[in-house]
Design a protein around this motif. Sequence first.
Motif, PDB file in Angstrom:
ATOM      1  N   GLY A   1     -16.844  -6.737 -79.444  1.00 41.01           N
ATOM      2  CA  GLY A   1     -15.775  -6.030 -80.142  1.00 41.01           C
ATOM      3  C   GLY A   1     -15.338  -4.762 -79.436  1.00 41.01           C
ATOM      4  N   LYS A   2     -16.011  -4.434 -78.321  1.00 39.05           N
ATOM      5  CA  LYS A   2     -15.650  -3.250 -77.536  1.00 39.05           C
ATOM      6  C   LYS A   2     -15.348  -3.642 -76.089  1.00 39.05           C
ATOM      7  CE  LYS A   2     -18.469   0.115 -80.107  1.00 39.05           C
ATOM      8  NZ  LYS A   2     -17.373   1.046 -80.457  1.00 39.05           N
ATOM      9  N   TYR A   3     -14.575  -2.819 -75.433  1.00 38.53           N
ATOM     10  CA  TYR A   3     -14.431  -2.970 -73.986  1.00 38.53           C
ATOM     11  C   TYR A   3     -15.706  -2.452 -73.330  1.00 38.53           C
ATOM     12  CZ  TYR A   3      -9.507  -4.251 -74.028  1.00 38.53           C
ATOM     13  OH  TYR A   3      -8.324  -4.909 -74.209  1.00 38.53           O
TER      14      TYR A   3
ATOM     15  N   GLY B   1     -13.203   5.005 -76.079  1.00 34.91           N
ATOM     16  CA  GLY B   1     -14.056   4.096 -76.817  1.00 34.91           C
ATOM     17  C   GLY B   1     -14.634   2.955 -76.008  1.00 34.91           C
ATOM     18  N   VAL B   2     -14.615   3.090 -74.684  1.00 30.23           N
ATOM     19  CA  VAL B   2     -15.120   2.047 -73.797  1.00 30.23           C
ATOM     20  C   VAL B   2     -16.598   2.281 -73.495  1.00 30.23           C
ATOM     21  CG1 VAL B   2     -14.882   0.987 -71.503  1.00 30.23           C
ATOM     22  CG2 VAL B   2     -12.836   1.718 -72.764  1.00 30.23           C
TER      23      VAL B   2
ATOM     24  N   LEU C   1     -14.835  -5.162 -65.858  1.00 31.49           N
ATOM     25  CA  LEU C   1     -14.383  -4.771 -67.188  1.00 31.49           C
ATOM     26  C   LEU C   1     -14.327  -6.015 -68.066  1.00 31.49           C
ATOM     27  CD1 LEU C   1     -13.282  -2.591 -69.131  1.00 31.49           C
ATOM     28  CD2 LEU C   1     -10.975  -3.178 -68.323  1.00 31.49           C
ATOM     29  N   ILE C   2     -14.983  -5.924 -69.215  1.00 36.45           N
ATOM     30  CA  ILE C   2     -15.071  -7.028 -70.177  1.00 36.45           C
ATOM     31  C   ILE C   2     -14.323  -6.623 -71.433  1.00 36.45           C
ATOM     32  CG2 ILE C   2     -16.679  -8.448 -71.531  1.00 36.45           C
ATOM     33  CD1 ILE C   2     -18.818  -7.644 -69.344  1.00 36.45           C
ATOM     34  N   ASP C   3     -13.512  -7.530 -71.977  1.00 35.55           N
ATOM     35  CA  ASP C   3     -12.727  -7.180 -73.163  1.00 35.55           C
ATOM     36  C   ASP C   3     -13.515  -7.410 -74.451  1.00 35.55           C
ATOM     37  OD1 ASP C   3     -12.531  -9.879 -73.932  1.00 35.55           O
ATOM     38  OD2 ASP C   3     -10.425 -10.079 -73.391  1.00 35.55           O
ATOM     39  N   PRO C   4     -12.975  -7.000 -75.599  1.00 33.43           N
ATOM     40  CA  PRO C   4     -13.729  -7.106 -76.866  1.00 33.43           C
ATOM     41  C   PRO C   4     -14.110  -8.525 -77.258  1.00 33.43           C
ATOM     42  CG  PRO C   4     -11.950  -5.512 -77.086  1.00 33.43           C
ATOM     43  CD  PRO C   4     -11.748  -6.201 -75.776  1.00 33.43           C
TER      44      PRO C   4
ATOM     45  N   ALA D   1      -7.242  -0.344 -64.942  1.00 32.04           N
ATOM     46  CA  ALA D   1      -7.592  -1.546 -65.720  1.00 32.04           C
ATOM     47  C   ALA D   1      -7.784  -1.201 -67.191  1.00 32.04           C
ATOM     48  CB  ALA D   1      -8.855  -2.194 -65.152  1.00 32.04           C
ATOM     49  N   ILE D   2      -8.465  -0.101 -67.462  1.00 31.90           N
ATOM     50  CA  ILE D   2      -8.697   0.316 -68.850  1.00 31.90           C
ATOM     51  C   ILE D   2      -7.372   0.603 -69.553  1.00 31.90           C
ATOM     52  CG2 ILE D   2      -9.618   2.193 -70.282  1.00 31.90           C
ATOM     53  CD1 ILE D   2     -11.993   2.296 -68.262  1.00 31.90           C
TER      54      ILE D   2
END
Length: 201
Positions: A50-52, A85-86, A142-145, A176-177
């Motif tokens: 649920g988070k980056y 919030g990453v 970078l992994i998405d939620p 990217a973020i």
Amino acid sequence: MKRTIALSLFAAGLALNGSALAEAVVGQQAPAFKGVDAAGKPVSLDQYKGKYVVLEWVNPDCPFVKKHYDSGNMPVTQKYAADKGVVWLSVSTSADGDNSKKSAAINDWVKAKKAMPTATIMDTGGAIGRAYGARTTPHMYLIDPAGKLVYAGAIDSKPTANPSDIKGATNYMTLAIDEALAGKTLSQAVTKPYGCSVKYS
């Protein structure tokens, strides 16, 4: 003839080394993992669903890592991510067994550099590194939620160990973020990582 044979063997060695690492693929689910951080606490990718999540491969002795930490660039980038919030997970991969002395050294280094990772994972034996195909320090993801990998590659656009090059470089992680949080297709989803080689047994 000897030169041809030598070159063939060298090429074969490169092919074997490349195939020894799985390659996490942008656009697909990021490999799940569990580990222990430098404070001895369990860490898993699932706990941040649920988070980056940023993954950063790190080695304090690497000149390319020093470039970004001694200059303050990586801590600033970590704070930038945290403010949005990453989650930021640094990963220390090693071929040999980690011990409390090495974990303590990593913790001391993080504090000395005023770094802000959510956790620093001690990847003893390299299982996490192999799952992602991490090759260099730094190597960034970078992994998405939803758990999908959306970026893989370098920290920035200037593959040198010279801190003076940071100023004119594109920071691929902040880019990217920003794009991911804005719901945009990433303009640089895959770049070539640079740095010191990650050591595997």
